[in-house]
Scaffold this motif. Structure first.
Motif, short mmCIF file in Angstrom:
data_model
loop_
_atom_site.label_atom_id
_atom_site.label_comp_id
_atom_site.label_asym_id
_atom_site.label_seq_id
_atom_site.Cartn_x
_atom_site.Cartn_y
_atom_site.Cartn_z
N TYR A 51 -9.39 33.24 71.03
CA TYR A 51 -7.99 33.15 70.59
C TYR A 51 -7.75 31.81 69.91
CZ TYR A 51 -2.89 33.12 70.67
OH TYR A 51 -1.58 33.07 70.31
N LYS A 52 -7.12 31.88 68.75
CA LYS A 52 -6.81 30.64 68.01
C LYS A 52 -5.45 30.11 68.45
CE LYS A 52 -9.55 31.42 63.79
NZ LYS A 52 -10.17 32.72 64.08
N ASP A 53 -5.48 29.00 69.19
CA ASP A 53 -4.26 28.36 69.67
C ASP A 53 -3.64 27.50 68.57
OD1 ASP A 53 -4.60 28.81 72.76
OD2 ASP A 53 -6.50 27.98 72.08
N GLU A 54 -2.32 27.39 68.59
CA GLU A 54 -1.65 26.41 67.76
C GLU A 54 -1.87 25.04 68.38
OE1 GLU A 54 2.90 24.98 67.00
OE2 GLU A 54 2.55 27.14 67.14
N PHE A 55 -2.42 24.09 67.61
CA PHE A 55 -2.70 22.77 68.18
C PHE A 55 -2.16 21.62 67.35
CE2 PHE A 55 -6.08 22.84 65.07
CZ PHE A 55 -6.31 21.49 64.77
N LEU A 56 -1.65 21.89 66.13
CA LEU A 56 -1.22 20.82 65.25
C LEU A 56 -0.09 21.32 64.36
CD1 LEU A 56 -1.57 18.02 63.85
CD2 LEU A 56 -3.39 19.05 62.46
N VAL A 57 0.96 20.49 64.23
CA VAL A 57 2.12 20.84 63.41
C VAL A 57 2.51 19.66 62.54
CG1 VAL A 57 4.60 21.33 63.45
CG2 VAL A 57 3.09 22.55 65.01
N PHE A 58 2.75 19.90 61.26
CA PHE A 58 3.40 18.96 60.35
C PHE A 58 4.74 19.58 59.97
CE2 PHE A 58 -0.93 17.52 59.90
CZ PHE A 58 -0.84 16.17 59.58
N LEU A 59 5.85 18.95 60.39
CA LEU A 59 7.17 19.55 60.14
C LEU A 59 8.25 18.48 60.20
CD1 LEU A 59 8.94 22.10 59.74
CD2 LEU A 59 9.04 22.31 62.24
N GLY A 60 8.98 18.31 59.11
CA GLY A 60 10.10 17.39 59.06
C GLY A 60 9.69 15.97 58.77
N ALA A 61 10.28 15.37 57.70
CA ALA A 61 9.99 13.98 57.31
C ALA A 61 8.48 13.76 57.29
CB ALA A 61 10.69 13.02 58.25
N SER A 62 7.97 12.77 58.08
CA SER A 62 6.51 12.60 58.16
C SER A 62 6.04 12.83 59.60
CB SER A 62 6.11 11.20 57.70
OG SER A 62 6.63 10.19 58.55
N TYR A 63 6.78 13.70 60.32
CA TYR A 63 6.44 13.98 61.73
C TYR A 63 5.25 14.93 61.85
CZ TYR A 63 10.75 11.88 63.53
OH TYR A 63 11.75 11.01 63.88
N GLY A 86 20.32 0.51 58.93
CA GLY A 86 19.95 1.90 59.10
C GLY A 86 18.49 2.16 58.78
N GLU A 87 17.94 3.15 59.44
CA GLU A 87 16.53 3.49 59.27
C GLU A 87 16.33 4.41 58.08
OE1 GLU A 87 12.69 5.17 61.81
OE2 GLU A 87 14.67 5.06 62.75
N GLU A 88 15.21 4.21 57.39
CA GLU A 88 14.80 5.08 56.29
C GLU A 88 13.67 5.98 56.79
OE1 GLU A 88 14.49 3.39 52.26
OE2 GLU A 88 12.39 4.04 52.31
N PHE A 89 13.75 7.27 56.45
CA PHE A 89 12.75 8.22 56.94
C PHE A 89 11.89 8.73 55.78
CE2 PHE A 89 15.80 8.16 60.31
CZ PHE A 89 15.06 8.37 61.47
N PRO A 90 10.71 8.13 55.56
CA PRO A 90 9.80 8.66 54.53
C PRO A 90 9.42 10.10 54.87
CG PRO A 90 9.10 6.49 55.27
CD PRO A 90 10.15 6.96 56.24
N TRP A 91 8.98 10.83 53.87
CA TRP A 91 8.61 12.23 54.09
C TRP A 91 7.35 12.58 53.31
CZ3 TRP A 91 9.53 16.02 49.99
CH2 TRP A 91 10.13 15.47 48.85
N PHE A 92 6.61 13.52 53.86
CA PHE A 92 5.42 14.03 53.18
C PHE A 92 5.89 15.10 52.19
CE2 PHE A 92 2.80 12.89 57.12
CZ PHE A 92 2.32 11.74 56.53
N ARG A 93 5.78 14.81 50.91
CA ARG A 93 6.28 15.74 49.90
C ARG A 93 5.21 16.72 49.42
NH1 ARG A 93 9.19 12.74 45.65
NH2 ARG A 93 9.43 14.82 44.76
N GLU A 94 3.95 16.42 49.66
CA GLU A 94 2.90 17.33 49.21
C GLU A 94 1.67 17.19 50.12
OE1 GLU A 94 0.93 18.89 45.01
OE2 GLU A 94 2.16 17.07 45.03
N PHE A 95 1.02 18.33 50.36
CA PHE A 95 -0.18 18.38 51.20
C PHE A 95 -1.32 19.03 50.43
CE2 PHE A 95 3.28 18.33 54.30
CZ PHE A 95 2.83 17.44 55.25
N TRP A 96 -2.54 18.60 50.76
CA TRP A 96 -3.77 19.24 50.29
C TRP A 96 -4.64 19.49 51.50
CZ3 TRP A 96 -1.19 15.27 48.06
CH2 TRP A 96 -0.80 15.41 46.72
N ILE A 97 -4.99 20.75 51.73
CA ILE A 97 -5.75 21.13 52.93
C ILE A 97 -7.11 21.65 52.48
CG2 ILE A 97 -5.76 22.59 54.99
CD1 ILE A 97 -2.63 22.74 54.50
#
Length: 535
Positions: free
Chosen positions: A170-182, A208-219
């Motif tokens: 069974y393939k478990d979910e083990f990693l998530v990229f979601l929201g800003a750079s979380y 105030g804090e600035e929240f960078p974000w991941f705008r593009e991914f390469w897998i």
């Protein structure tokens, strides 16, 4: 001041167990700046893709005006309620690489509600890049009726990665990229808890804090025998851009090798490298007034641990303070740091749904010399467990000029209870209460592990305690704790006499810093326990 990431209680309870810069990048900009313009996508025909490709794009972003992408998500998706967003589910049969007999699979998140930006996702296969298009057929919209109104070019909110972590079939979910750079990950046998981020900017700053974000991914598409997955990410914000490479290795300890190159667009007050974000509502050392809860403790993490270049290990128990608290620890060439969940006893939490006793530790181990800087711990008051209110990160002492690269490489280790970082004894609990003398405060710290385990009950163990200005040490006692198999330190602290005005303005008084460790003769037996309290 926006310093926490919202956590719905329903999400908390029902979530599944969820460089180096090369001359290439610099020469590319100098010879032909438009070749790294952020407006030019890599596209389906790009070949010879590498980390340097992402570094070049980050540099191109840094010298161009900042462009946000919030407008790509329609308002009707942003204005939906939580239940409506949760009703949008990815169809597992649409998983990337499903049916290809590969060890990893990917599923995707739909934009909407809190996730107001869409990100681009590319697949790298033998050096060739292909853009993964958004398709409403990938999702089951449940009771929602707006699928036909969603733009085909919108993009995803993020993605999750599956791999057979707990069992082979069974393939478990083990990693998530979601929201800003979380991002979040779990090792074998654990549940999702604390999060990591790509970067923190001006955390706990008055402006105030600035929240960078991941705008593009390469897998990178894995091979059938692969046990690791490589993910590249392009970070962007009004002040900073960056290129990241994550090599994820799921298992008993899920490890991620991280390479990053950052460029300032403009000067910033503070950068947080390898930031960690967690939740601490209450525990044995503190319980907010008015909290009526059947559970003895509620937290994802209970302490910050630091390994200094001097060889000293320090542990700082977490608190839910009445006011914003920031602690800083000078850390020249820091060897490691992390947020830990040391308490692994179900009896300490009594929560059959949240599984707080099975939340992972996250340890950051720098690669190379990060130079001068400090570890910062930010503790934010929270009235419940639905907000992440703990942030920890390393902050460099010096900032380069805009456009000059900074490189930070490190390993992230998401670990369970079997792993222990400090080689010596470590603090397993911290308790405090009213002392026997008027106005005094009693602290009780239990240590366990290392050489403490083999000492006789009458061994001459002593404590070395330091109390900063604002209070004085009255008395102390060290004794064997037969119940835990370790040793207990108890000591009494009396705040300095204060004027009537000081008593009226108690919240303005500076906290008192405490430090303590156990030793026998000249042998140090434990890590350094560090704490602060308001007189």
């Amino acid at each position: 001041m926006r310093l926490f990431r919202f956590r719905s209680r329903k999400a908390v309870r029902s979530c599944p167990p969820f460089l180096r810069v090369t001359l290439f990048a610099l020469l590319l900009l100098a010879i032909h700046p438009s070749s790294v313009s952020p407006a030019k996508p890599l596209g389906d025909q790009e070949v010879g893709f590498s980390f340097e490709s992402v570094v070049a794009r980050a540099l191109g972003l840094a010298v161009a005006p900042y462009e946000d992408s919030k407008g790509q998500v329609p308002d009707f998706l942003l204005n939906m309620d939580y239940d409506a967003w949760r009703d949008i589910r990815f169809r597992p049969q649409k998983s990337l690489w499903r049916g290809e007999a590969l060890p990893f699979e990917l599923q995707f998140f739909h934009p909407g509600l809190y996730y107001d930006r869409s990100v681009s996702v590319n697949v790298v296969d033998q050096g060739r890049v292909g853009r993964l298009g958004f398709d409403t057929d990938m999702f089951d919209y449940g009771r929602n009726e707006f699928a036909n109104d969603i733009p085909a070019s919108m993009g995803f909110a993020g993605f999750r990665v599956h791999f057979p972590v707990n069992r082979a079939d069974y393939k478990d979910e083990f990693l998530v990229f979601l929201g800003a750079s979380y991002l979040r990950a779990v090792p074998k046998g654990q549940y999702y808890g604390l999060s990591a981020r790509g970067l923190a900017v001006d955390t706990a700053s008055p402006k105030g804090e600035e929240f960078p974000w991941f705008r593009e991914f390469w897998i990178v598409k894995p091979k059938p025998q692969d046990t690791e997955l490589t993910i590249y990410a392009l970070l962007d914000s009004p002040s900073v851009t960056g290129a990241y490479r994550y090599v994820a290795k799921p298992g008993v300890s899920t490890e991620m090798e991280v390479s990053s190159v950052l460029f300032l667009r403009k000067p910033v007050e503070k950068l947080g490298i390898a930031p960690l974000t967690s939740m601490y509502f209450f525990g044995e050392n503190s319980r907010p007034e008015g909290v009526d809860d059947f559970r003895p403790e509620v937290h994802d993490s209970d302490g910050l641990q630091i390994q200094f270049s001097s060889g000293e290990w320090l542990f700082r128990p977490l608190k839910n303070p009445k006011n914003l608290a920031i602690s800083a620890f000078e850390a020249e060439s820091v060897r490691g740091f992390g947020l830990l969940q040391r308490d692994r006893d179900f009896g300490s939490f009594q929560d059959l749904e949240a599984h707080y006793h099975q939340r992972p530790n996250l340890w950051i181990e720098p690669r190379g010399d990060w130079g001068s800087g400090r570890l910062e711990l930010v503790e934010i008051p929270t009235p419940n467990e639905m907000n992440d209110n703990i942030v920890a990160y390393w902050s460099p002492a010096r900032m380069p000029k805009p456009g000059v690269p900074m490189s930070f490489d490190y390993v992230m280790r998401w670990q369970g209870e079997a792993e222990s970082h400090a080689p010596a004894g470590h603090a397993i609990s911290t308790r405090a209460g009213q002392g026997s003398r008027t106005g005094s405060r009693l602290f009780v710290v239990d240590f366990k592990g290392g050489a403490l385990e083999s000492l006789a009950a009458d061994a001459p163990v002593m404590a070395v305690i330091s109390v900063d200005e604002g209070a004085k040490l009255l008395e102390q006692q060290v004794m064997r704790n037969q119940a835990t198999g370790g040793w207990r330190l108890s000591f009494l602290v009396l705040p300095d006499a204060s004027s009537a005005l000081d008593k009226m303005l108690a919240e303005r008084r500076s906290p008192v810093e405490l430090r303590a460790f156990l030793q026998q003769g000249s042998d140090v037996l434990t890590e350094t326990w560090s704490y602060s309290f308001k007189p």
